[in-house]
Design an enzyme around this catalytic site. Sequence first.
Site, PDB file in Angstrom:
ATOM      1  N   SER A 138      52.543 -45.722  97.149  1.00  0.00           N
ATOM      2  CA  SER A 138      52.208 -44.547  96.404  1.00  0.00           C
ATOM      3  C   SER A 138      50.860 -44.880  96.067  1.00  0.00           C
ATOM      4  O   SER A 138      50.050 -45.220  96.559  1.00  0.00           O
ATOM      5  CB  SER A 138      53.372 -44.255  95.265  1.00  0.00           C
ATOM      6  OG  SER A 138      52.926 -42.950  94.945  1.00  0.00           O
ATOM      7  N   ASP A 264      57.413 -36.148 102.786  1.00  0.00           N
ATOM      8  CA  ASP A 264      57.127 -36.668 101.515  1.00  0.00           C
ATOM      9  C   ASP A 264      56.633 -35.532 100.807  1.00  0.00           C
ATOM     10  O   ASP A 264      55.582 -35.173 101.000  1.00  0.00           O
ATOM     11  CB  ASP A 264      55.973 -37.732 101.605  1.00  0.00           C
ATOM     12  CG  ASP A 264      55.746 -38.731 100.305  1.00  0.00           C
ATOM     13  OD1 ASP A 264      55.923 -37.829  99.197  1.00  0.00           O
ATOM     14  OD2 ASP A 264      55.177 -39.628 100.581  1.00  0.00           O
ATOM     15  N   HIS A 292      59.820 -39.727  99.365  1.00  0.00           N
ATOM     16  CA  HIS A 292      58.523 -40.402  98.929  1.00  0.00           C
ATOM     17  C   HIS A 292      59.154 -41.731  98.469  1.00  0.00           C
ATOM     18  O   HIS A 292      59.904 -41.811  97.452  1.00  0.00           O
ATOM     19  CB  HIS A 292      58.080 -39.846  97.732  1.00  0.00           C
ATOM     20  CG  HIS A 292      56.662 -40.535  97.145  1.00  0.00           C
ATOM     21  ND1 HIS A 292      55.512 -40.541  97.669  1.00  0.00           N
ATOM     22  CD2 HIS A 292      56.568 -41.220  95.981  1.00  0.00           C
ATOM     23  CE1 HIS A 292      54.608 -41.220  97.002  1.00  0.00           C
ATOM     24  NE2 HIS A 292      55.254 -41.611  96.076  1.00  0.00           N
TER      25      HIS A 292
END
Length: 342
Positions: A138, A264, A292
């Site tokens: 991320s 995502d 995600h």
Amino acid sequence: MSPGSSYRAPWWLPGGHLQTLYGALFGSSRVDWKRERWETPDGDFIDVDRLSGPSDAPLVALFHGLEGSSSSHYAGALARELARRGWRGAVPHFRGCSGEPNRLPRAYHSGDSEEIGWILRRLRGEPPAAPLFAMGVSLGGNALLKWLGGDARAKDVLAAAAAVSAPVDLMAAGDALGRGFNLVYTRAFLATMKEKAERKLERYPGLFDGEAMRRARTLRDFDNVVTAPLHGFRDTDDYWTRASAKPVLGRIAVPTLVLNARNDPFLPEAALPGLDEVSPSVRLEFPEQGGHASFVSAPFPGNLDWMPRRAAAFFAEAMARREAGSAAYANGTMSNQGAVPR
């Protein structure tokens, strides 16, 4: 399953939101991390959690996501895979993310590439000269890619890298997190971010507009008041534009896996990079499902083993190419065979 990816989402966990929430809600695990404190060149500190192994074993550095840590579900999943392989691990915490406030007004941000470079060079300088790999998830993935594309000497530091669920277009990701169900994630992020911001104000009165910070309901609002000015950006738009990794993907010389699910919730599929936007060193892998930073697999109740195994397999491939002295590795390139952009 998209062509070129081995990932298959479990039938009992449909959709990007459920797949994302699974990791956060059910993916925690206990790891016997050993903590070290590093003093930074500017008088601050970071905490690095280590997973031990043979001294000559490969070392994987994991850069966590927004408000993440070595306790994040993906860190635990990676630790299990590294232990299975007999590799070592390190989770350098971004400033203020290890459970103790950092000393300086600055904290961390999505484009914190100088910090990434300092950390990896220090790890590279540790004997013996075992392979060093880096994985970013991320926010940590975007920051890692930003460093890889911005530092021409990165290939002298890393053997290979992987970025998972990286929001390489921060404008698209930030705006997506400001609407609809995604506000659930945003509220969770802001809860801890605001708490840390209050501590900053206690230590540095007047550092930023406290009332505006408390009124923030989106990451755009918060970044405009806190993150951007504390880290040298004019405002949110300037921050999200300059910190995005997508514009520098074409300059990466280190073998790098970019792994993003098309569903995502944090990054719209339209914002994913195409083959014409990345260098030959970058392998794109975009499964249809995965959410995600989760990629749940196996029969019910499932596990999070697929993603760390995929990253470790990529690292092992890069290591084998290097040891074989292949022309592809010597030239700093890896085939995009298996890439699945459309």
